[in-house]
Write a protein that holds these residues in place. Structure first.
Motif, mmCIF file in Angstrom:
data_model
loop_
_atom_site.group_PDB
_atom_site.id
_atom_site.type_symbol
_atom_site.label_atom_id
_atom_site.label_comp_id
_atom_site.label_asym_id
_atom_site.label_seq_id
_atom_site.Cartn_x
_atom_site.Cartn_y
_atom_site.Cartn_z
ATOM 1 N N GLY A 94 0.859 -1.152 0.037
ATOM 2 C CA GLY A 94 -0.098 0.203 -0.096
ATOM 3 C C GLY A 94 0.917 1.147 0.043
ATOM 4 O O GLY A 94 0.580 2.194 -1.011
ATOM 5 N N THR A 95 1.894 1.285 0.860
ATOM 6 C CA THR A 95 2.694 2.508 0.871
ATOM 7 C C THR A 95 3.536 2.593 -0.500
ATOM 8 O O THR A 95 3.643 3.769 -0.803
ATOM 9 C CB THR A 95 3.616 2.509 2.177
ATOM 10 N N LEU A 128 -0.663 -3.123 -9.834
ATOM 11 C CA LEU A 128 -1.193 -2.789 -8.458
ATOM 12 C C LEU A 128 -2.827 -3.223 -8.624
ATOM 13 O O LEU A 128 -3.418 -3.275 -7.513
ATOM 14 C CB LEU A 128 -0.782 -1.532 -8.289
ATOM 15 N N LEU A 129 -3.484 -2.783 -10.014
ATOM 16 C CA LEU A 129 -4.795 -3.008 -9.865
ATOM 17 C C LEU A 129 -5.187 -4.446 -9.542
ATOM 18 O O LEU A 129 -6.045 -4.874 -8.641
ATOM 19 C CB LEU A 129 -5.152 -2.406 -11.189
ATOM 20 N N ILE A 130 -4.531 -5.485 -10.099
ATOM 21 C CA ILE A 130 -4.640 -6.656 -9.699
ATOM 22 C C ILE A 130 -4.580 -7.186 -8.333
ATOM 23 O O ILE A 130 -5.344 -7.834 -7.915
ATOM 24 C CB ILE A 130 -3.681 -7.643 -10.882
ATOM 25 N N TYR A 131 -3.627 -6.862 -7.843
ATOM 26 C CA TYR A 131 -3.284 -7.120 -6.451
ATOM 27 C C TYR A 131 -4.354 -6.446 -5.700
ATOM 28 O O TYR A 131 -5.183 -7.116 -4.731
ATOM 29 C CB TYR A 131 -1.965 -6.329 -5.889
ATOM 30 N N TYR A 135 -7.170 -8.210 -3.392
ATOM 31 C CA TYR A 135 -7.350 -7.975 -2.041
ATOM 32 C C TYR A 135 -8.639 -7.784 -1.547
ATOM 33 O O TYR A 135 -9.144 -8.184 -0.319
ATOM 34 C CB TYR A 135 -6.532 -7.116 -1.628
ATOM 35 N N VAL A 136 -9.394 -6.794 -2.334
ATOM 36 C CA VAL A 136 -10.920 -6.532 -1.868
ATOM 37 C C VAL A 136 -11.771 -7.604 -1.972
ATOM 38 O O VAL A 136 -12.505 -7.919 -1.295
ATOM 39 C CB VAL A 136 -11.129 -5.303 -2.877
ATOM 40 N N LEU A 137 -11.266 -8.257 -2.993
ATOM 41 C CA LEU A 137 -12.559 -9.878 -3.087
ATOM 42 C C LEU A 137 -12.181 -10.733 -1.941
ATOM 43 O O LEU A 137 -13.288 -11.154 -1.313
ATOM 44 C CB LEU A 137 -12.201 -10.373 -4.522
ATOM 45 N N MET A 193 -8.331 2.582 -3.159
ATOM 46 C CA MET A 193 -6.970 2.151 -3.936
ATOM 47 C C MET A 193 -7.394 2.010 -5.246
ATOM 48 O O MET A 193 -6.768 2.384 -6.305
ATOM 49 C CB MET A 193 -5.985 1.251 -3.251
ATOM 50 N N VAL A 194 -8.210 0.959 -5.467
ATOM 51 C CA VAL A 194 -8.507 0.486 -6.712
ATOM 52 C C VAL A 194 -9.253 1.773 -7.443
ATOM 53 O O VAL A 194 -8.743 2.024 -8.712
ATOM 54 C CB VAL A 194 -9.698 -0.564 -6.848
#
Length: 200
Positions: A94-95, A128-131, A135-137, A193-194
């Motif tokens: 995240g950072t 980053l979008l994939i990660y 993570y959200v799902l 973030m997404v």
């Protein structure tokens, strides 16, 4: 960030509220909560500031390198804290994403656009979008059983006097100590973030 103003303001409100709750968690009596809350509060408020529509406020040129330096320092702290558990690795990602977005916003003027794209930076955005989408799902799927279990506990508590006492004990848990709310905060920041990466 670029894009329509009203989704940006919703994102500002979401991230600021998440950051405020993380400040509350810093007063928690649970060590695990306190250890992560400071970094998450910084992430929440940093994302809120970054999400302010460019039509309302355009930060001066020195602001983005300052953002990058602050979150680079937070990333170094996350590297050190990662020895305590894998959760801090998510803070590191995240950072790192915040450093990346800060540097991207610094290079975002049209004069730099083509050179910026030629370096292959969109690949970083995609990774980053994939990660964060994953993570959200995953976080959402883990949060649902917590909500169901909490509902079941409440129902059982209402059935007996002993359960009522247990319910009273559960209700007395401080807001900063509730693990399901901490997970919901992390989920909210993942969603934010997404959204920010999509608008980048």
């Amino acid at each position: 960030m670029h894009g329509p103003a009203w989704p940006a303001w919703l994102l500002v409100a979401l991230c600021a509220a998440t950051g405020a709750y993380c400040l509350l968690r810093m007063r928690s009596g649970v060590e695990e909560q306190r250890s992560a809350a400071g970094g998450e509060a910084l992430m929440g408020f940093g994302m809120a500031a970054m999400a302010v529509p460019a039509t309302v406020f355009s930060p001066p040129g020195w602001a983005w390198p300052l953002y990058a330096a602050v979150f680079a320092a937070a990333a170094l702290r996350a590297v050190w804290a990662a020895r305590a558990g894998p959760h801090h690795l998510h803070h590191l990602v995240g950072t790192g994403a915040m450093v990346y977005m800060s540097l991207t916003m610094e290079l975002s003027p049209t004069a730099h656009h083509h050179a910026h794209a030629a370096t292959g930076v969109p690949l970083v955005t995609g990774v980053l979008l994939i990660y964060f989408t994953g993570y959200v799902l995953l976080s959402g799927a883990r949060l649902v059983p917590c909500a169901v279990a909490a509902g079941g506990t409440g129902t059982a508590a209402g059935g007996t006097g002993t359960g009522g006492t247990a319910a009273g004990g559960t209700a007395a848990v401080r807001w900063g100590d509730r693990p399901e709310l901490a997970r919901a905060c992390r989920l909210s920041m993942g969603i934010g973030m997404v959204a920010m990466l999509l608008a980048l």
